[in-house]
Design an enzyme around this catalytic site. Structure first.
Site: not given
Length: 223
Positions: A99, A198, A200
């Site tokens: 990001c 994202h 993660e």
């Protein structure tokens, strides 16, 4: 064989969720996470690869433009992560920008950003969400497309800015349905990728985990 150390950057305080999830991914693939915060002297740290996490928008002064919107900036984080990215570029370290990390990577390579995406969206919602509700279209033949092994997949989205002019030696490796850049990569490097979403927060998806696995494998090959 020693474990590669993966520097994970972020703000001085907060951002527990992204830091924790990236650390989980790093440990999943047998590497050691190293949390790096503003104020630390990176010349005293030893790391083999870098993950620059998401967060507040970067200051447009970093790509020589005046602000068009007025979000909250974090200048000490900008300074730290600019130094870490520059160090990784100089030393050829594997790097994953997430990001704002992708945006800052692009800025360090001389690119710039769209500061507000609302007017650019026609086919996708401007709503931010951790859920994989938006569509990613990897560029055929790119490293990212080969890594994800798909022509289309679902991603999340928490950003209101995105890459406009692509930085030196970076190629667009994915867009969304509106044609907005969602990933860039440097094909001249073993692993240098910036993604707007994202991964993660999508570790339940094996395709998304591969981003971290490939980063760590590239770091391991340098040991």
């Amino acid at each position: 064989m020693s474990k590669p150390v993966i520097a994970i950057t972020g703000p001085r305080r907060g951002a527990f969720g992204p830091r924790f999830m990236v650390s989980c991914a790093v440990r999943w693939y047998g590497a050691t996470p190293l949390q790096v915060r503003p104020g630390e002297d990176i010349t005293e740290l030893r790391y083999d690869a870098v993950v620059v996490t998401g967060g507040h928008d970067i200051d447009p002064v970093l790509y020589a433009e005046e602000p068009e919107v007025h979000p909250k900036y974090d200048p000490e984080r900008d300074t730290l992560e600019s130094a870490v990215i520059d160090d990784a570029l100089i030393r050829g370290l594997p790097l994953l920008g997430i990001c704002r990390g992708a945006q800052l990577l692009n800025a360090r390579r001389g690119g710039n950003l769209f500061q507000d995406l609302k007017s650019k969206r026609q086919l996708t919602s401007n709503r931010r969400t951790l859920l994989p509700l938006k569509t990613l279209l990897p560029e055929s033949g790119s490293y990212l497309a080969n890594l994800l092994r798909t022509e289309r997949c679902r991603i999340n989205s928490l950003h209101n800015q995105a890459i406009d002019r692509v930085g030196t030696d970076l190629l667009v490796s994915a867009r969304d349905l509106d044609g907005i850049v969602q990933a860039v990569e440097d094909p001249g490097r073993a692993f240098l990728i910036g993604v707007q979403w994202h991964p993660e927060f999508l570790l339940f998806n094996g395709r998304q985990r591969r981003l971290f696995g490939a980063l760590i494998q590239a770091a391991r090959e340098r040991l």
